[in-house]
Design an enzyme around this catalytic site. Structure first.
Site, PDB file in Angstrom:
ATOM      1  N   HIS A  71       0.829  -1.209   0.000  1.00  0.00           N
ATOM      2  CA  HIS A  71       0.000   0.000   0.000  1.00  0.00           C
ATOM      3  C   HIS A  71       0.863   1.257   0.000  1.00  0.00           C
ATOM      4  O   HIS A  71       0.689   2.150  -0.854  1.00  0.00           O
ATOM      5  CB  HIS A  71      -0.918  -0.020   1.224  1.00  0.00           C
ATOM      6  CG  HIS A  71      -1.820   1.163   1.353  1.00  0.00           C
ATOM      7  ND1 HIS A  71      -3.154   1.123   1.028  1.00  0.00           N
ATOM      8  CD2 HIS A  71      -1.581   2.436   1.775  1.00  0.00           C
ATOM      9  CE1 HIS A  71      -3.692   2.311   1.241  1.00  0.00           C
ATOM     10  NE2 HIS A  71      -2.760   3.134   1.709  1.00  0.00           N
ATOM     11  N   GLU A  72       1.783   1.337   0.947  1.00  0.00           N
ATOM     12  CA  GLU A  72       2.617   2.544   1.025  1.00  0.00           C
ATOM     13  C   GLU A  72       3.534   2.658  -0.192  1.00  0.00           C
ATOM     14  O   GLU A  72       3.832   3.769  -0.652  1.00  0.00           O
ATOM     15  CB  GLU A  72       3.432   2.537   2.322  1.00  0.00           C
ATOM     16  CG  GLU A  72       2.605   2.508   3.596  1.00  0.00           C
ATOM     17  CD  GLU A  72       1.529   3.586   3.664  1.00  0.00           C
ATOM     18  OE1 GLU A  72       1.716   4.666   3.054  1.00  0.00           O
ATOM     19  OE2 GLU A  72       0.505   3.354   4.323  1.00  0.00           O
ATOM     20  N   HIS A  82       3.498   6.606  -6.951  1.00  0.00           N
ATOM     21  CA  HIS A  82       2.747   7.767  -7.440  1.00  0.00           C
ATOM     22  C   HIS A  82       3.595   9.034  -7.393  1.00  0.00           C
ATOM     23  O   HIS A  82       3.534   9.876  -8.298  1.00  0.00           O
ATOM     24  CB  HIS A  82       1.482   7.930  -6.589  1.00  0.00           C
ATOM     25  CG  HIS A  82       0.415   8.763  -7.219  1.00  0.00           C
ATOM     26  ND1 HIS A  82      -0.721   9.137  -6.538  1.00  0.00           N
ATOM     27  CD2 HIS A  82       0.287   9.299  -8.460  1.00  0.00           C
ATOM     28  CE1 HIS A  82      -1.488   9.862  -7.326  1.00  0.00           C
ATOM     29  NE2 HIS A  82      -0.906   9.975  -8.491  1.00  0.00           N
TER      30      HIS A  82
END
Length: 699
Positions: A477-478, A484
């Site tokens: 997730h991180e 991004h």
């Protein structure tokens, strides 16, 4: 760097490492005493540049947007470093340093947003032929900046602007106190017990808690804390019901008690936010905050939550009825009613009975270094990036540093990882940008710099850190957030990477979690830490079958957070400006109670340790719904990979080109449509989680 900024802080650059402009931050030399002088110098330089920008029309607006985009860059980096060190290696000195700089930063940022001269220059520039010839990215930056000034109070009266300055400073200070209380409460709690009370707990937890007790001068005992690597397994596996209750009540009490009572801060935080919204012309804080997000308003976000709740409730009720039946069969009809500290324990026993699956069986296959190397290989296959361990100054010996390059060998980014809990570290997991790079006007590329951190299971005595599948999901997730920011090709830092609408920012992070469930991907990161063998096929099958076990309860828990957040910021705060702390907590209990599988405690105090909402001036306030909003987007987006192949390089390139590299250079809905060719399917998430109820319209 401009001449104005250079003159403001050049004399101190050699003595103060926070003023060092080098790409690699000298974390090994930065001390709390450097913070306030550096921030003072950088604010002075930024104020001088601000005045020059306000006079830009006299020079024909030369490089106006580029200067506007970058003039706070050095200040933002230094402030971010101070804030992160206060949360990663917290001490009285770091806390004092951050609290000394916080009002100055808040005042500067408010003054920037209210600067009449700069706002006039922006409006004047927007009417020039130059502005009419801007490319789409810079035109969007101009439009969003003008809107930011309007929403930030630039059109208020002088009296209104003065009040807004006060509100912003007060919000920054009170939310910082809230966050400090939260960290202090977790740090303060410890319970020493003998091994006889820890029946049922995994051996690794017994060893870790015994080692921790010995290190704290209590050999022969076990030290229990509220850090998740201890608290989570205890609530799941401990057979001692009284012990589970004691830890649960201690967790519920975080943020309460003398000297760190957050309940006393909550009414003030809500009043300040509501007053700010009204001052700026909005009915409530949610409408103010969500106007420029995908949801658009508090009402639309609330409707989104209500729709999900309605569709999930039938499965939620079935799950809870099944758990009650299982509990009575196992514990007997005379057993006490299920309490909050019982649900996790009995649900785990039910899962093991139904699926012959115990998540602990996966841990030997999830050594953290192997997980990360597999994750990096997944990123290489999808996006063509290579990641390597490197050397750089760090803030703690556990921190690791990596570089990220594209297929052509171009250095796109570097990043730090800090994965294990410490008493001096705030809870949770997060990604933070430290420096924003991207393409430059001279054709060069400046790499990005960021960090990802968490509070995962630490290494054992002679064993590496062996993670649960949930913790593997946390790393993925991180890392999605990190991609991004690291892959961004936007030429303006203000629109780069994760500087996107809050209900879009969680798309890339949730998106990466999908690969933790796929057998092809699992073969890359799931290897036994001793033998190197892959996760056995049968264990994978049991894991897959159990994936949606109590999915409705997991979803309703998230809905409860999003719903109480929106209710506080749309309904309660406007209608109850003088509410007491007890009234506020009671309101939250009523809202969240309908999402709980068992009645909540009469003194449930979730709001006193809800850092997402209250430990920063904005954070996830009025925006917690974003997690589920983004999950709808990512579940739908992942369907393309399911159809075309989870390691399809062309599909990965399409996702990077449409989402990961684009930041906020175009509206998020437009970027989503570019990748998937249509608007999001609102049922995608419920369908994936097995929660979509049959209906005539879906036949």
């Amino acid at each position: 760097m401009t001449h104005a900024q250079d003159a403001a802080f050049a004399p101190d650059a050699e003595q103060n490492p926070l003023l060092d402009p080098s790409f690699l931050i000298p974390f090994d030399r930065i001390r709390p005493e450097h913070a306030e002088p550096a921030i003072d110098a950088l604010i002075a330089g930024a104020r001088a540049e601000l005045e020059e920008l306000a006079q830009a029309e006299a020079s024909g607006f030369a490089d106006f947007l580029e200067r506007l985009d970058t003039f706070t860059e050095r200040l933002d980096t230094a402030a971010g470093v101070v804030r992160h060190l206060e949360g990663l290696v917290s001490s009285d000195a770091w806390r004092a340093a951050w609290q000394a700089t916080l009002p100055k930063l808040s005042a500067f940022r408010t003054d920037y947003g209210l600067h009449a001269g700069l706002y006039a220059a922006l409006k004047s520039y927007a009417g020039t032929p130059q502005a009419g010839r801007l490319d789409p990215v810079r035109a969007r930056f101009l439009t969003l900046t003008l809107d930011e000034f309007r929403r930030g109070g630039a059109e208020l009266s002088p009296e209104g602007q003065a009040r807004l300055r006060t509100l912003n400073i007060e919000l920054a200070e009170v939310t910082t106190r809230y966050g400090n209380h939260l960290m202090d409460g977790i740090k303060a709690y410890e319970l020493y017990v003998g091994a006889e009370r820890l029946a049922g707990l995994p051996q690794r937890v017994l060893e870790a808690s015994a080692r921790d007790a010995s290190e704290h001068g209590r050999p022969g005992q076990h030290r229990l804390t509220l850090h998740l690597p201890i608290y989570g397994p205890l609530m799941t596996y401990a057979e001692d019901r009284r012990l589970r209750e004691e830890l649960y009540r201690a967790s519920n009490a975080v943020g309460t008690g003398a000297g760190r009572d957050n309940s006393l801060l909550l009414p003030g935080i809500l009043r300040l936010r509501q007053e700010k919204a009204k001052l700026l012309g909005y009915a409530n804080y949610a409408d103010y905050l969500l106007e420029d997000r995908m949801a658009g308003s508090g009402a639309r976000a609330s409707a989104f939550e209500r729709d999900l709740e309605a569709q999930t409730r039938p499965a939620f009720e079935r799950e809870n009825a099944a758990l009650e039946v299982f509990y009575r069969q196992q514990a007997g009809q005379g057993a006490p009613p299920l309490a909050p500290w019982d649900v996790g324990y009995w649900a785990e026993r039910q899962r093991q009975a139904n699926y012959d699956f115990d998540g602990e069986a996966l841990r030997p296959y999830f050594a953290i270094d192997t997980v990360q190397q597999g994750l990096f290989e997944i990123a290489r296959r999808l996006y063509g990036v290579s990641i390597a361990l490197a050397q750089a100054p760090v803030w703690h010996p556990e921190v690791r540093f990596y570089t990220l390059h594209d297929e052509a060998g171009r250095h796109l980014a570097s990043f730090y990882t800090d994965w294990f809990p410490r008493d001096s570290k705030r809870g949770g997991a997060w990604h933070s940008r430290l420096k924003t790079g991207g393409p430059r006007q001279d054709g060069s590329f400046q790499p990005h710099l960021s960090l990802i951190a968490g509070n995962l299971t630490p290494p054992g005595q002679g064993t590496p850190a062996l993670l649960s599948h949930d913790e593997v999901e946390t790393i993925f997730h991180e890392f999605g957030h990190l991609l991004h920011s690291s892959l961004s090709q936007v030429p303006l830092r203000s629109l780069s990477g994760t500087n996107v609408a809050w209900d879009f920012v969680e798309l890339p992070s949730h998106f990466m979690e999908n690969w933790t469930w796929n057998p092809e991907a699992l073969a890359l990161f799931g290897r036994h830490y001793q033998s190197g063998e892959a996760v056995p096929d049968e264990l994978q099958r049991r894991m897959g079958r159990a994936r949606t076990f109590r999915a409705a309860n997991a979803a309703m828990r998230q809905y409860s957070f999003g719903s109480v957040d929106l209710a506080l910021h749309t309904e309660y705060a406007p209608a109850h400006p003088q509410a007491s702390a007890s009234e506020l907590l009671e309101f939250a209990r009523r809202v969240m109670g309908r999402f709980s599988p068992v009645p909540p405690l009469a003194d449930d105090a979730r709001l006193t340790h809800f850092g997402h909402l209250f430990s920063s001036p904005v954070g996830y306030a009025a925006g917690y719904y974003s997690y589920k909003w983004a999950e709808v987007l990512e579940a739908d987006a992942f369907s393309r990979f399911q159809a075309e192949g989870i390691f399809n390089r062309a599909t990965g390139r399409a996702f990077a080109d449409a989402v990961l590299t684009r930041g906020n250079s175009a509206p998020p809905a437009e970027l989503f449509r570019e990748f998937l060719g249509r608007d999001p399917d609102p049922d995608a998430l419920l369908r994936r989680d097995g929660l979509l109820e049959p209906s005539p319209t879906r036949a």
